[in-house]
Design an enzyme around this catalytic site. Structure first.
Site, mmCIF file in Angstrom:
data_model
loop_
_atom_site.group_PDB
_atom_site.id
_atom_site.type_symbol
_atom_site.label_atom_id
_atom_site.label_comp_id
_atom_site.label_asym_id
_atom_site.label_seq_id
_atom_site.Cartn_x
_atom_site.Cartn_y
_atom_site.Cartn_z
ATOM 1 C CG HIS A 23 -10.988 0.570 -4.235
ATOM 2 N ND1 HIS A 23 -10.939 -0.256 -3.132
ATOM 3 C CD2 HIS A 23 -10.041 0.120 -5.072
ATOM 4 C CE1 HIS A 23 -9.981 -1.144 -3.319
ATOM 5 N NE2 HIS A 23 -9.415 -0.944 -4.484
ATOM 6 C CG ASN A 53 -11.850 7.955 5.561
ATOM 7 O OD1 ASN A 53 -10.773 7.857 4.975
ATOM 8 N ND2 ASN A 53 -12.763 7.004 5.513
ATOM 9 N N GLY A 81 -8.200 5.009 0.415
ATOM 10 C CA GLY A 81 -9.395 4.774 -0.380
ATOM 11 C C GLY A 81 -9.194 3.714 -1.441
ATOM 12 C CB VAL A 114 -20.440 10.002 0.342
ATOM 13 C CG1 VAL A 114 -21.710 9.810 -0.490
ATOM 14 C CG2 VAL A 114 -19.380 10.749 -0.449
ATOM 15 C CD GLU A 164 -7.769 4.357 3.973
ATOM 16 O OE1 GLU A 164 -8.100 5.410 3.419
ATOM 17 O OE2 GLU A 164 -7.100 3.468 3.413
ATOM 18 C CD GLU A 173 -2.103 -3.198 6.087
ATOM 19 O OE1 GLU A 173 -3.019 -3.546 5.317
ATOM 20 O OE2 GLU A 173 -2.213 -2.269 6.903
ATOM 21 N NE ARG A 190 -14.180 11.591 2.940
ATOM 22 C CZ ARG A 190 -13.351 10.576 2.809
ATOM 23 N NH1 ARG A 190 -12.066 10.722 3.057
ATOM 24 N NH2 ARG A 190 -13.800 9.384 2.446
ATOM 25 C CE LYS A 197 -3.916 -1.990 2.537
ATOM 26 N NZ LYS A 197 -4.798 -1.888 3.726
HETATM 27 C C1 MV4 Z 1 -6.864 -4.408 2.563
HETATM 28 C C2 MV4 Z 1 -7.539 -5.504 2.036
HETATM 29 C C3 MV4 Z 1 -7.118 -6.770 2.396
HETATM 30 N N1 MV4 Z 1 -6.060 -6.916 3.218
HETATM 31 N N2 MV4 Z 1 -5.803 -4.609 3.385
HETATM 32 C C4 MV4 Z 1 -9.286 -0.980 0.229
HETATM 33 C C5 MV4 Z 1 -9.585 0.387 0.739
HETATM 34 C C6 MV4 Z 1 -8.506 0.744 1.686
HETATM 35 N N3 MV4 Z 1 -9.007 1.424 2.837
HETATM 36 C C7 MV4 Z 1 -7.892 -0.561 2.049
HETATM 37 N N4 MV4 Z 1 -8.491 -1.596 1.235
HETATM 38 C C8 MV4 Z 1 -8.233 -2.919 1.439
HETATM 39 N N5 MV4 Z 1 -7.199 -3.147 2.275
HETATM 40 C C9 MV4 Z 1 -5.421 -5.837 3.682
HETATM 41 N N6 MV4 Z 1 -4.372 -6.010 4.474
HETATM 42 C C10 MV4 Z 1 -8.601 -5.292 1.180
HETATM 43 C C11 MV4 Z 1 -8.945 -3.993 0.852
HETATM 44 C C12 MV4 Z 1 -9.991 -3.899 -0.100
HETATM 45 C C13 MV4 Z 1 -11.191 -3.342 0.213
HETATM 46 C C14 MV4 Z 1 -11.413 -2.814 1.456
HETATM 47 C C15 MV4 Z 1 -12.602 -2.244 1.744
HETATM 48 C C16 MV4 Z 1 -13.585 -2.204 0.775
HETATM 49 C C17 MV4 Z 1 -13.378 -2.713 -0.483
HETATM 50 C C18 MV4 Z 1 -12.184 -3.289 -0.782
HETATM 51 C C19 MV4 Z 1 -12.007 -3.820 -2.043
HETATM 52 C C20 MV4 Z 1 -10.836 -4.381 -2.322
HETATM 53 C C21 MV4 Z 1 -9.824 -4.418 -1.369
#
Ligand code: MV4
Length: 449
Positions: A234, A289, A163, A294, A287, A199, A291, A157
């Site tokens: 997303h 946010n 996002g 929506v 994470e 991660e 703000r 990441k």
């Molecule tokens: C992840 C994950 C799986 N494992 N982290 C997407 C948004 C951002 N905030 C972080 N995200 C993700 N992080 C780890 N370690 C999967 C996602 C992710 C996801 C998370 C929330 C909503 C939709 C998503 C779609 C694909 C991947």
């Protein structure tokens, strides 16, 4: 606080204007030349044109916005979401120019904007975080070392991402070696910051987030969770509260962790802590946010709390009027983001004239939107044209109500996502509540017309 300038457009500008009216505060809309006929301009007490259509030359131009605030004699600036809402330099400049920024401190925005630093801060506060590298990973060698201790699959990441942008999944050493340089190069070109962290990758998580509200006296409460697992690339399509995957025990633990995390960074105003919820019920900080989001209306419906009004009250220095035990989640709310996009053409944006509009109504229905019959959707901004929100005593009734209002909604002209959302809501799998962020990937038939 007598006059607030809203540094935004569309439905959120309107939402803030409505809250200000109820508080007896004068409102100032800013707008680009493309938005001269926008409803937020018509409903505000005053308006200032701040530049040509491109966001960079109008809603993202700090000097234009601060000049406008000076000229009209505003006391405060509400940033809405997107645009400058999570820009720490803007928050700082707003303060330096003598206006109150309706949001957290520049320092809190900056700290949470660095995803690796945010994770460190939350880990230090005792909030569960995803196993992975401690901080940014500087080289392939270091990345290989982390893979040995954490194990595959892993996700790379961007430190300045968020996002879901700038993420890469790697399943073995070979992929790690080929993808690591790509990830850092992409992070640098997209965010101007090539740092990445790693991660353990969760294959089928749910996206559950806690709404927080904090005052300047250090009081912090949470307002339950929202489930935003129905996404495509997303982009959230459906959000609801409460989450069908969260019971009282998880809610309490997640809420407590989120409040503890927010307190540890001296957080003020509205914020959201995003968690990844695993199939076994364990949750991890993803994470924060900094703000208003929506999807805030679903929380408003189930708690009965006006979040925008509260943002303004705490920005005025007022203490939160409730203790945690005063906040009760009741009933069920669902939101569909209606986008002017054509799902049959890869979600191509469809700007243009709204020839006619029928807004659904009835018991438990809310429509937050800036569009009207005769309005032309400009091509320069995001394609959301409105949010349809329903409230009902339980999830089943809320789904029935959403299907009913999606059938009633007519946006004559541009293609919208409404029919897709109707299919999602009416599906067995959505009804069951047992879906993850992989929902649409695993059910591509829903995307076919
Ligand atoms: C992840 C994950 C799986 N494992 N982290 C997407 C948004 C951002 N905030 C972080 N995200 C993700 N992080 C780890 N370690 C999967 C996602 C992710 C996801 C998370 C929330 C909503 C939709 C998503 C779609 C694909 C991947």
């Amino acid at each position: 606080m007598k006059k607030i300038l809203i540094a935004n457009r569309g439905e959120i500008a309107l939402r803030v204007i409505r809250a200000c009216k109820e508080l007896g505060i004068r409102t100032v809309a800013v707008h680009s030349t493309a938005d001269a006929d926008s409803l937020h301009v018509k409903l505000a007490d005053e308006d200032v044109c701040i530049g040509p259509p491109p966001g960079k030359k109008s809603y993202l131009d700090m000097r234009q916005i601060l000049s406008a605030a000076t000229v009209v004699g505003a006391d405060a600036i509400h940033p809405g979401y997107g645009f400058l809402s999570e820009n720490p330099r803007f928050a700082e400049l707003v303060g330096k120019c003598g206006f109150k920024f309706i949001g957290p401190s520049a320092q809190a925005i900056s700290r949470m904007g660095d995803k690796s630093q945010a994770k460190d801060a939350m880990r230090a506060a005792g909030v569960p975080t995803i196993p992975g590298s401690d901080g940014p990973v500087a080289s392939i060698d270091e990345a290989r070392q982390w893979a040995k201790t954490v194990g595959f699959p892993m996700i790379i990441k961007a430190v300045s991402g968020g996002g879901g942008r700038g993420m890469r999944v790697v399943r073995d050493v070979k992929e790690l070696e080929s993808q690591f340089p790509v990830a850092t190069a992409e992070a640098l070109s997209c965010f101007g910051d090539g740092r990445v962290y790693m991660e353990r990758y969760f294959e089928r998580p749910r996206h559950v987030e806690i709404q927080l509200m904090a005052d300047s006296q250090g009081n912090v409460v949470h307002l339950g969770e929202r489930d935003c697992s129905v996404q495509r690339r997303h982009q959230k399509l459906v959000e609801e509260s409460p989450s069908p995957a969260v019971d009282d025990k998880i809610r309490q633990a997640m809420g407590k962790a989120a409040v503890k995390g927010a307190k540890s960074v001296g957080y003020e105003n509205a914020g959201t802590m995003e968690f990844l919820l695993d199939e076994d019920g364990s949750f991890y900080f993803m994470e924060m946010n900094t703000r208003i989001q929506v999807e805030h209306p679903v929380t408003e419906q189930v708690t009965g709390i006006d979040l925008i009004r509260t943002q303004i009250m705490v920005a005025r220095g007022e203490e939160l009027p409730w203790k945690q035990s005063d906040i009760k989640v009741k009933g069920h709310a669902i939101e569909c983001r209606i986008n002017a996009e054509d799902p049959s053409q890869g979600f191509r944006p469809c700007p243009g004239l709204v020839k006619g509009l029928h807004v659904p109504g009835g018991f438990g229905v809310r429509w937050d939107s800036h569009i009207y019959a005769g309005y032309t959707i400009p091509p320069h901004y995001d394609s959301m044209v409105g949010k349809l929100i329903v409230y009902a005593p339980d999830r089943d009734q809320a789904i029935d109500r959403m299907v009913r209002v999606l059938d009633e909604l007519v946006v004559d002209g541009p293609a919208t996502t409404a029919r897709l959302q109707r299919r999602i809501l009416d599906s067995k799998i959505f009804r069951s509540g047992a879906f993850t962020t992989k929902f649409l990937e695993e059910n591509p038939q829903l995307l076919e017309v």
